[in-house]
Design a protein around this motif. Structure first.
Motif, PDB file in Angstrom:
ATOM      1  N   MET A   1       0.807  -1.372  -0.019  1.00 18.99           N
ATOM      2  CA  MET A   1       0.022  -0.046  -0.116  1.00 18.99           C
ATOM      3  C   MET A   1       0.877   1.186  -0.084  1.00 18.99           C
ATOM      4  SD  MET A   1      -3.256   1.331   0.287  1.00 18.99           S
ATOM      5  CE  MET A   1      -3.005   2.784  -0.248  1.00 18.99           C
ATOM      6  N   GLU A   2       0.748   2.124  -0.986  1.00 15.41           N
ATOM      7  CA  GLU A   2       1.418   3.377  -0.875  1.00 15.41           C
ATOM      8  C   GLU A   2       0.976   4.144   0.228  1.00 15.41           C
ATOM      9  OE1 GLU A   2      -1.375   6.305  -3.717  1.00 15.41           O
ATOM     10  OE2 GLU A   2       0.831   6.145  -4.128  1.00 15.41           O
ATOM     11  N   SER A   3       1.954   5.307   0.565  1.00 15.35           N
ATOM     12  CA  SER A   3       1.685   6.148   1.585  1.00 15.35           C
ATOM     13  C   SER A   3       0.835   7.253   1.420  1.00 15.35           C
ATOM     14  CB  SER A   3       2.896   6.600   2.151  1.00 15.35           C
ATOM     15  OG  SER A   3       3.406   7.762   1.295  1.00 15.35           O
ATOM     16  N   LEU A   4       0.065   7.931   2.259  1.00 19.00           N
ATOM     17  CA  LEU A   4      -0.638   8.893   1.795  1.00 19.00           C
ATOM     18  C   LEU A   4      -0.010  10.103   1.197  1.00 19.00           C
ATOM     19  CD1 LEU A   4      -2.660   9.393   5.216  1.00 19.00           C
ATOM     20  CD2 LEU A   4      -3.716   9.192   2.897  1.00 19.00           C
ATOM     21  N   ILE A   5       1.605  10.211   1.657  1.00 20.29           N
ATOM     22  CA  ILE A   5       2.417  11.332   1.262  1.00 20.29           C
ATOM     23  C   ILE A   5       2.378  11.016  -0.306  1.00 20.29           C
ATOM     24  CG2 ILE A   5       4.491  12.215   1.084  1.00 20.29           C
ATOM     25  CD1 ILE A   5       4.489  12.229   4.188  1.00 20.29           C
ATOM     26  N   ASP A   6       2.612   9.743  -0.854  1.00 20.01           N
ATOM     27  CA  ASP A   6       2.670   9.648  -1.925  1.00 20.01           C
ATOM     28  C   ASP A   6       1.462   9.888  -2.999  1.00 20.01           C
ATOM     29  OD1 ASP A   6       5.357   8.558  -2.224  1.00 20.01           O
ATOM     30  OD2 ASP A   6       4.865   6.521  -1.878  1.00 20.01           O
ATOM     31  N   VAL A 136      15.806   8.685   2.550  1.00 14.48           N
ATOM     32  CA  VAL A 136      14.858   9.713   2.868  1.00 14.48           C
ATOM     33  C   VAL A 136      13.620   9.265   3.297  1.00 14.48           C
ATOM     34  CG1 VAL A 136      15.618  11.205   0.770  1.00 14.48           C
ATOM     35  CG2 VAL A 136      13.781   9.734   0.446  1.00 14.48           C
ATOM     36  N   VAL A 137      13.055  10.061   4.001  1.00 13.27           N
ATOM     37  CA  VAL A 137      11.557   9.670   4.580  1.00 13.27           C
ATOM     38  C   VAL A 137      10.647  10.280   3.659  1.00 13.27           C
ATOM     39  CG1 VAL A 137      12.128   9.497   6.962  1.00 13.27           C
ATOM     40  CG2 VAL A 137      11.398  11.645   5.809  1.00 13.27           C
ATOM     41  N   ASN A 138       9.209   9.566   3.601  1.00 13.07           N
ATOM     42  CA  ASN A 138       8.342  10.178   2.625  1.00 13.07           C
ATOM     43  C   ASN A 138       7.976  11.588   3.011  1.00 13.07           C
ATOM     44  OD1 ASN A 138       8.103   7.999   0.688  1.00 13.07           O
ATOM     45  ND2 ASN A 138       6.982   6.989   2.234  1.00 13.07           N
ATOM     46  N   LEU A 139       8.080  12.419   2.135  1.00 17.79           N
ATOM     47  CA  LEU A 139       8.032  13.835   2.447  1.00 17.79           C
ATOM     48  C   LEU A 139       7.913  14.894   1.304  1.00 17.79           C
ATOM     49  CD1 LEU A 139       7.895  16.072   5.027  1.00 17.79           C
ATOM     50  CD2 LEU A 139      10.355  16.265   4.934  1.00 17.79           C
ATOM     51  N   THR A 140       7.066  16.064   1.535  1.00 10.80           N
ATOM     52  CA  THR A 140       7.069  16.808   0.462  1.00 10.80           C
ATOM     53  C   THR A 140       7.338  18.290   1.041  1.00 10.80           C
ATOM     54  OG1 THR A 140       5.622  15.469  -0.870  1.00 10.80           O
ATOM     55  CG2 THR A 140       5.730  17.745  -1.697  1.00 10.80           C
ATOM     56  N   LYS A 290       5.933  12.451   9.714  1.00  8.10           N
ATOM     57  CA  LYS A 290       5.065  12.021  10.453  1.00  8.10           C
ATOM     58  C   LYS A 290       3.723  12.756  10.615  1.00  8.10           C
ATOM     59  CE  LYS A 290       4.987  10.087  14.669  1.00  8.10           C
ATOM     60  NZ  LYS A 290       5.810  10.369  15.847  1.00  8.10           N
ATOM     61  N   LEU A 291       4.016  14.076  10.615  1.00  5.19           N
ATOM     62  CA  LEU A 291       3.309  15.149  10.864  1.00  5.19           C
ATOM     63  C   LEU A 291       2.143  15.302   9.708  1.00  5.19           C
ATOM     64  CD1 LEU A 291       2.885  16.709  13.762  1.00  5.19           C
ATOM     65  CD2 LEU A 291       3.170  18.743  11.960  1.00  5.19           C
ATOM     66  N   ILE A 295      -1.764  14.930   9.121  1.00  2.00           N
ATOM     67  CA  ILE A 295      -2.439  16.036   8.395  1.00  2.00           C
ATOM     68  C   ILE A 295      -3.363  15.767   7.447  1.00  2.00           C
ATOM     69  CG2 ILE A 295      -2.457  18.302   7.387  1.00  2.00           C
ATOM     70  CD1 ILE A 295      -0.434  19.138   9.359  1.00  2.00           C
ATOM     71  N   ILE A 296      -2.622  14.953   6.478  1.00  2.00           N
ATOM     72  CA  ILE A 296      -3.204  14.524   5.207  1.00  2.00           C
ATOM     73  C   ILE A 296      -4.377  13.533   5.599  1.00  2.00           C
ATOM     74  CG2 ILE A 296      -3.114  13.284   3.117  1.00  2.00           C
ATOM     75  CD1 ILE A 296      -0.170  14.316   3.012  1.00  2.00           C
TER      76      ILE A 296
END
Ligand SMILES: Nc1nc2c(ncn2[C@@H]2O[C@H](COP(=O)(O)OP(=O)(O)OP(=O)(O)O)[C@@H](O)[C@H]2O)c(=O)[nH]1
Length: 610
Positions: A1-6, A136-140, A290-291, A295-296
């Protein structure tokens, strides 16, 4: 499952391809604005680029003097499996992976220049960069131009305000986390980032204070008052950072080495050692990731609502804009004929009732025609003097003996000629009403709105037909008038004669061929003209309706149909050349609709929503 950030990353990329990056959005609702993001804000040289590079663990951002970041950089970080090779991708270059990060830096510079020109302008059109790495961590993060106080040579004077308003447009969004970068070797009260964050987020809910250059503080001083929230309190704890120094950059100190040096700095620091676990760029990245994710998750219902609403709006608009024009000639002909029928239906409704306009034709027959006839100068034509002159001219050398037969004829013919004017005027008045109704019906045919060329062609063809109907109608009404002159109503004069004979038996006239005689002639002619007038007031409308109104209802577009049946595909294509702005709008709406529908389906299907 992809992350919400993705998932949000994908939506952000889609937004950019749809030219949706906030602000004015062609009247379409902005998805970009609804997506949670992290914007990096700070004054020039505060250490923004260094923080971003530390978070990524790579050297890839342009460096130099002046304003280096001149377009927002949307940096999307994707964590990959251990041992996989790191690479970067730009949204504006499809199917190219950058494994050499010095080329990434060059591409950012080149792509910035492509939009802003080399004269150091700024632009709010973002560059999208995705980095795939195990480190890296998943982040934008969105890197924004550094807040500056003065314009340098070659830059417009407005650049200071331009940058501030661009940065403000990002950080004002309630969905934007603000990464406010301030250098520790400057008084926090003078920090540009904190000043702006305070304005747009007075409660400090979405502001993350980041203090760089801790290692550059004067000996004997520390930043504990800031880091422990005593100088400026935020809802989230401050994070201290130690980036590579300029000397480290010059020596190309590896980013991984720099990360471990930073860790060591905090672990061994007498001032910050007790906070070591919550300091440094690695910690900051994890915290933000994480934050952002949480939030997403909270915002997904809002995003879904926006997407659903936008889908409805877009579908409604696309319906109004109509389908794209078919390419093959058969389908084009079908489309054109369909629109012609729609137009003809509206035109007929104007005439038959249901839509206004047709009543004006009755107004012509009921008011204009009788009024115009009433105004005809019969008084002058039948004045005593004129009657005497016409009768004596008709008599010639031999005055009439009993009744001036030829005088009567000339007086009547002369009077009847006057009817030509009102008859012609009725034809013309109806013609103009019909023309006006064509114009109205064209404007009211929804389907035609998209096709200005077809509209012009239809108006021209309809007007041509109306012109022909007018000619026919004109001939008919004038013929009616001429017919009245060609053969006079015998009965009228016979009755008149009988009445006059009876009259002469009962009255003794002294003035048998004096003025009274001519007055009598005038009044007889006037009575005859009145009778004809009554007839023409009834028959002219019949001729006009038969030749113009009925024909317009039956055969308004016959000429156009003959033409179109001989047209080639190319000519039909020209008739269906839509307004380019409209075509563009349809394309935009359709693209957006596709993206939104895909996003809605993904949200519906995803486990993370439930
Ligand atoms: N010693 C030390 N130097 C730092 C630190 N952070 C940034 N620097 C140095 O400060 C200078 C500016 O850093 P940048 O990261 O380029 O700052 P920036 O905010 O991106 O600058 P602009 O893009 O020009 O606005 C560079 O020479 C960095 O090496 C730090 O924590 N310690």
């Amino acid at each position: 499952m992809e992350s919400l950030i993705d998932f949000v990353n994908r939506l952000q990329r889609a937004c950019t391809t749809l030219d949706d990056y906030g602000g004015g959005n062609n009247g379409l609702s902005s998805l970009w604005e609804a997506l949670p993001s992290v914007a990096v804000v700070g004054g020039q040289s505060s250490g923004k680029s260094s923080v971003l590079e530390s978070i990524v663990g790579r050297d890839f951002l342009p460096r130099g003097s002046g304003i280096v970041t001149r377009r927002p950089l949307v940096l999307q970080l994707h964590k990959t499996g251990n041992g996989t090779e790191e690479y970067a991708e730009f949204l504006h270059i499809t199917n190219k992976r950058f494994f050499d990060f010095s080329l990434v830096r060059k591409e950012i510079q080149d792509e910035t220049d492509r939009i802003t020109g080399k004269n150091k302008q700024i632009s709010s059109v973002p560059i999208h960069l995705s980095i795939y790495s195990p480190n890296v961590v998943n982040l934008t993060l969105i890197d924004l131009p550094g807040l500056t106080k003065v314009a340098v040579e070659g830059q417009p004077e407005t650049i200071v305000e331009d940058i501030e308003s661009m940065v403000r447009s990002y950080v004002s969004k309630p969905n934007c986390l603000i990464l406010a970068i301030s250098p520790a070797n400057q008084d926090i009260a003078t920090s540009d980032a904190i000043k702006l964050a305070k304005e747009v987020d007075p409660a400090g809910d979405r502001t993350f204070g980041v203090l760089t250059k801790l290692d550059l503080m004067d000996k004997g001083t520390d930043a504990l008052d800031v880091i422990e929230g005593r100088s400026y309190r935020l809802q989230h704890p401050w994070v201290g950072i130690v980036n590579r120094s300029q000397a480290d950059i010059n020596k190309s100190v590896d980013m991984m080495v720099a990360r471990s040096k930073e860790r060591e700095y905090f672990e061994t620091s007498p001032e910050y050692g007790h906070l070591a676990a919550k300091m440094g760029s690695e910690y900051l990245a994890k915290l933000l990731s994480k934050l952002l994710e949480s939030i997403i998750r909270k915002r997904i219902p809002n995003i879904l609502a926006l997407i659903t609403r936008s889908i409805e709006e877009l579908e409604r608009e696309l319906n109004q804009l109509g389908r794209p024009v078919a390419i093959d000639a058969g389908a084009q002909l079908y489309t054109i004929l369909g629109m012609c029928r729609a137009f003809e239906k509206i035109f007929k409704e104007h005439l038959d009732g249901g839509r206004p306009g047709g009543a004006r034709i009755y107004g012509i027959f009921d008011n204009q025609l009788p009024a115009a006839i009433k105004k005809l100068p019969f008084d002058r034509h039948l004045s005593l003097q004129s009657v005497k002159r016409i009768v004596s001219e008709s008599d010639g050398y031999q005055p009439h003996l009993i009744a001036p037969e030829s005088g009567y004829r000339r007086l009547i013919e002369g009077s009847l000629n006057h009817f030509r004017g009102p008859a012609e005027a009725s034809v013309n008045a109806v013609h103009f009403v019909l023309k006006e109704l064509v114009r109205k019906a064209i404007a009211e045919t929804e389907e035609l709105k998209r096709f200005p060329s077809l509209q012009i062609e239809l108006v021209a063809a309809a007007n041509l037909s109306l012109e022909k109907f007018r000619e026919e109608s004109m001939k008919s009404v004038l013929r009616l008038v001429d017919m009245e002159s060609s053969y006079l109503t015998v009965d009228f004069f016979r009755k008149l004669h009988i009445m006059e004979t009876q009259e002469s038996l009962t009255t003794t006239t002294t003035d048998q061929f004096g003025d009274g005689h001519f007055k009598k002639i005038a009044s007889n002619v006037a009575a005859y003209i009145n009778m004809v007038s009554d007839t023409l007031v009834k028959t002219i409308p019949k001729a006009v309706v038969h030749c113009q109104v009925k024909q317009a209802k039956l055969a308004l577009l016959n000429y156009f149909y003959t033409q179109i049946s001989h047209s080639q595909g190319k000519q039909m294509g020209q008739l269906l050349d839509e307004n380019p702005a409209l075509m563009e709008r349809r394309l935009q709406c359709a693209k957006r609709l596709e993206v939104y529908k895909k996003a809605r389906d993904e949200i519906d299907a995803a486990v993370w929503v439930r």
